[in-house]
Design a protein around this motif. Structure first.
Motif, PDB file in Angstrom:
ATOM      1  N   TYR A  41     -30.720   0.065 -33.026  1.00 40.70           N
ATOM      2  CA  TYR A  41     -30.765   1.530 -33.084  1.00 40.70           C
ATOM      3  C   TYR A  41     -30.030   2.025 -34.332  1.00 40.70           C
ATOM      4  O   TYR A  41     -29.781   3.207 -34.452  1.00 40.70           O
ATOM      5  N   CYS A  42     -29.672   1.102 -35.220  1.00 42.70           N
ATOM      6  CA  CYS A  42     -28.860   1.503 -36.382  1.00 42.70           C
ATOM      7  C   CYS A  42     -29.248   0.679 -37.610  1.00 42.70           C
ATOM      8  O   CYS A  42     -28.837  -0.475 -37.740  1.00 42.70           O
ATOM      9  N   ALA A  43     -30.027   1.299 -38.481  1.00 42.37           N
ATOM     10  CA  ALA A  43     -30.507   0.575 -39.666  1.00 42.37           C
ATOM     11  C   ALA A  43     -29.362   0.209 -40.606  1.00 42.37           C
ATOM     12  O   ALA A  43     -29.341  -0.892 -41.163  1.00 42.37           O
ATOM     13  N   THR A  44     -28.418   1.119 -40.782  1.00 44.70           N
ATOM     14  CA  THR A  44     -27.343   0.793 -41.727  1.00 44.70           C
ATOM     15  C   THR A  44     -26.407  -0.283 -41.173  1.00 44.70           C
ATOM     16  O   THR A  44     -25.786  -1.012 -41.928  1.00 44.70           O
ATOM     17  N   CYS A  45     -26.329  -0.378 -39.822  1.00 39.10           N
ATOM     18  CA  CYS A  45     -25.468  -1.430 -39.244  1.00 39.10           C
ATOM     19  C   CYS A  45     -26.160  -2.790 -39.334  1.00 39.10           C
ATOM     20  O   CYS A  45     -25.519  -3.797 -39.632  1.00 39.10           O
ATOM     21  N   ASP A  46     -27.443  -2.842 -39.024  1.00 36.27           N
ATOM     22  CA  ASP A  46     -28.117  -4.129 -38.813  1.00 36.27           C
ATOM     23  C   ASP A  46     -29.163  -4.473 -39.870  1.00 36.27           C
ATOM     24  O   ASP A  46     -29.721  -5.575 -39.846  1.00 36.27           O
ATOM     25  N   GLY A  47     -29.439  -3.535 -40.760  1.00 35.75           N
ATOM     26  CA  GLY A  47     -30.519  -3.750 -41.743  1.00 35.75           C
ATOM     27  C   GLY A  47     -30.347  -5.030 -42.547  1.00 35.75           C
ATOM     28  O   GLY A  47     -31.322  -5.743 -42.831  1.00 35.75           O
ATOM     29  N   ALA A  48     -29.097  -5.355 -42.894  1.00 34.32           N
ATOM     30  CA  ALA A  48     -28.850  -6.521 -43.753  1.00 34.32           C
ATOM     31  C   ALA A  48     -29.324  -7.835 -43.116  1.00 34.32           C
ATOM     32  O   ALA A  48     -29.603  -8.805 -43.822  1.00 34.32           O
ATOM     33  N   PHE A  49     -29.431  -7.870 -41.784  1.00 31.27           N
ATOM     34  CA  PHE A  49     -29.918  -9.087 -41.116  1.00 31.27           C
ATOM     35  C   PHE A  49     -31.400  -9.324 -41.386  1.00 31.27           C
ATOM     36  O   PHE A  49     -31.938 -10.379 -41.053  1.00 31.27           O
ATOM     37  N   PHE A  50     -32.069  -8.329 -41.927  1.00 28.49           N
ATOM     38  CA  PHE A  50     -33.528  -8.420 -42.072  1.00 28.49           C
ATOM     39  C   PHE A  50     -33.958  -8.409 -43.536  1.00 28.49           C
ATOM     40  O   PHE A  50     -35.073  -8.031 -43.864  1.00 28.49           O
ATOM     41  N   ARG A  51     -33.055  -8.859 -44.404  1.00 26.20           N
ATOM     42  CA  ARG A  51     -33.361  -8.963 -45.824  1.00 26.20           C
ATOM     43  C   ARG A  51     -34.595  -9.843 -46.007  1.00 26.20           C
ATOM     44  O   ARG A  51     -34.671 -10.912 -45.406  1.00 26.20           O
ATOM     45  N   LYS A  52     -35.560  -9.339 -46.755  1.00 26.92           N
ATOM     46  CA  LYS A  52     -36.815 -10.066 -47.078  1.00 26.92           C
ATOM     47  C   LYS A  52     -37.646 -10.405 -45.834  1.00 26.92           C
ATOM     48  O   LYS A  52     -38.478 -11.301 -45.861  1.00 26.92           O
ATOM     49  N   LYS A  53     -37.391  -9.720 -44.732  1.00 26.65           N
ATOM     50  CA  LYS A  53     -38.196  -9.931 -43.519  1.00 26.65           C
ATOM     51  C   LYS A  53     -39.066  -8.699 -43.260  1.00 26.65           C
ATOM     52  O   LYS A  53     -38.980  -7.707 -43.979  1.00 26.65           O
ATOM     53  N   LYS A  54     -39.883  -8.823 -42.201  1.00 23.51           N
ATOM     54  CA  LYS A  54     -40.730  -7.683 -41.844  1.00 23.51           C
ATOM     55  C   LYS A  54     -40.085  -6.918 -40.692  1.00 23.51           C
ATOM     56  O   LYS A  54     -39.667  -7.528 -39.696  1.00 23.51           O
ATOM     57  N   VAL A  55     -40.024  -5.609 -40.841  1.00 28.11           N
ATOM     58  CA  VAL A  55     -39.419  -4.799 -39.788  1.00 28.11           C
ATOM     59  C   VAL A  55     -40.303  -3.579 -39.509  1.00 28.11           C
ATOM     60  O   VAL A  55     -41.173  -3.234 -40.310  1.00 28.11           O
ATOM     61  N   ALA A  56     -40.066  -2.975 -38.360  1.00 24.22           N
ATOM     62  CA  ALA A  56     -40.743  -1.713 -38.041  1.00 24.22           C
ATOM     63  C   ALA A  56     -39.692  -0.689 -37.635  1.00 24.22           C
ATOM     64  O   ALA A  56     -38.662  -1.042 -37.065  1.00 24.22           O
ATOM     65  N   VAL A  57     -39.971   0.558 -37.967  1.00 24.94           N
ATOM     66  CA  VAL A  57     -39.137   1.677 -37.504  1.00 24.94           C
ATOM     67  C   VAL A  57     -40.030   2.523 -36.604  1.00 24.94           C
ATOM     68  O   VAL A  57     -41.167   2.801 -36.969  1.00 24.94           O
ATOM     69  N   VAL A  58     -39.541   2.909 -35.438  1.00 22.79           N
ATOM     70  CA  VAL A  58     -40.322   3.797 -34.559  1.00 22.79           C
ATOM     71  C   VAL A  58     -39.707   5.172 -34.586  1.00 22.79           C
ATOM     72  O   VAL A  58     -38.493   5.312 -34.394  1.00 22.79           O
ATOM     73  N   GLY A  59     -40.554   6.200 -34.770  1.00 24.67           N
ATOM     74  CA  GLY A  59     -40.072   7.580 -34.760  1.00 24.67           C
ATOM     75  C   GLY A  59     -40.575   8.323 -35.975  1.00 24.67           C
ATOM     76  O   GLY A  59     -41.013   7.707 -36.961  1.00 24.67           O
TER      77      GLY A  59
END
Ligand code: NAP
Length: 301
Positions: free
Chosen positions: A129-147
């Motif tokens: 629920y927090c991109a700035t907290c957890d975003g770094a775990f997904f470097r160069k990966k595929k992610v989705a944001v809902v909303g």
């Protein structure tokens, strides 16, 4: 016995503390988590007067230090109840109870869940629920944001700098968030908009591997993603105080612009109050108003 007990150390609560201390009132601020509230998740604040760019964490830290330097006392305990007595109020926390002559509820709001199966189970395993907290775990990966609100749009922009691909899944074809941010998103090559669509299933082994998406015509598809950032709004944190303040159907504290609730000496300030514009600047404004009204209340008592 404190003059004013403030529940919540977000921008509204901490601003109230500054105003109350400058009026020489004794102040206790109770906070369930860490100071700052939801603003600490904002990487760059651009719309607060006189601060063209400041991170949410730096902003919150400055306000916290300002309130502390003025003499506000902070305790990191979750408030679970307010009892309204004839002469004073008692605020019960998970650790004890405190007496105050006035109380300001500035508890803000918590993340709304998407409501799909296994969402809770996958928090920390792909769901965040927090991109700035957890975003770094997904470097160069595929992610989705809902909303489709400002949080989702800003999260997607932030993640676009880190991730390989960012899908923005929104249930309508128009965004609720600012057009200027949406325009920036559309110009990013690694951002793909998935509109008129909802996430209907989370697919995982140990961690999230994909999401099932259903569009408005009922067509079902799968998007391979390692991360799903849920940004579908927030729910006011007033439930514990429903015995002393009136809540509207959505759970917001009913209080006018003067922040006075139905109970004399209890005020509501910030995102948990009924209002049209929920911004940092309106939260700090509420803090100033609620403290000023509380000071008036104490003077007339
Ligand atoms: P929001 O504005 O309430 O937006 C929530 C979004 O989630 C909406 O697009 C909504 O869709 C969607 N949604 C709600 N429930 C859903 C569900 N069950 N499934 C799928 N989608 C769902 O919330 P927010 O983005 O967290 O923003 C909250 C407030 O903070 C807003 O006033 C916002 O402007 C403000 N904010 C401001 C800034 C800034 O100024 N920089 C930054 C962040 C937030 P619909 O649009 O179809 O209803």
């Amino acid at each position: 016995m404190y003059d004013i007990i403030i529940i919540g150390a977000g921008p509204a609560g901490m601003t109230a503390a500054i105003y109350a201390r400058r009026a020489a009132k004794t102040v206790l601020v109770l906070e369930a988590k860490s100071y700052g509230g939801q603003i600490i998740n904002t990487p760059d604040i651009e719309n607060y007067p006189a601060a063209a760019h400041i991170s949410g964490f730096d902003f919150a830290t400055k306000v916290y230090e300002q309130a502390k330097a003025l003499g506000a006392e902070f305790k990191f305990e979750k408030a679970v109840e307010i009892r309204d007595g004839a002469d004073f109020k008692t605020v019960v926390t998970v650790k004890g109870s405190y007496e105050g002559r006035a109380v300001i509820i500035a508890t803000g709001s918590e993340n709304r869940k998407l409501g799909v199966e296994d969402e809770d189970k996958l928090v920390g395993r792909g769901v965040s629920y927090c991109a700035t907290c957890d975003g770094a775990f997904f470097r160069k990966k595929k992610v989705a944001v809902v909303g489709g609100g400002n949080t989702a749009l800003e999260d997607a922009l932030y993640l676009a700098d880190l991730a390989e691909t960012v899908y923005v899944i929104h249930r309508r074809d128009e965004f609720r968030g600012d057009e200027s941010t949406a325009e920036q998103l559309r110009s990013r090559e690694n951002v793909k908009l998935v509109l008129n669509s909802r996430v209907t299933k989370l697919i995982y082994d140990k961690k999230l591997t994909a999401v099932e998406v259903t569009d408005k015509d009922g067509n079902v598809s799968e998007l391979e993603v390692n991360g799903l950032f849920v940004a579908v709004g927030r729910i006011p944190e007033n439930r514990n105080f429903a015995s002393v303040i009136k809540l509207d159907a959505a759970g917001y504290a009913v209080a006018a612009e003067n922040c006075r609730t139905q109970t004399a000496g209890i005020f509501a300030a910030g995102d948990n109050r009924v209002k049209d514009v929920r911004q940092l600047v309106t939260a700090t404004a509420d803090g100033a108003v609620a403290a000023t009204e509380a000071i008036k209340y104490l003077a007339n008592k």
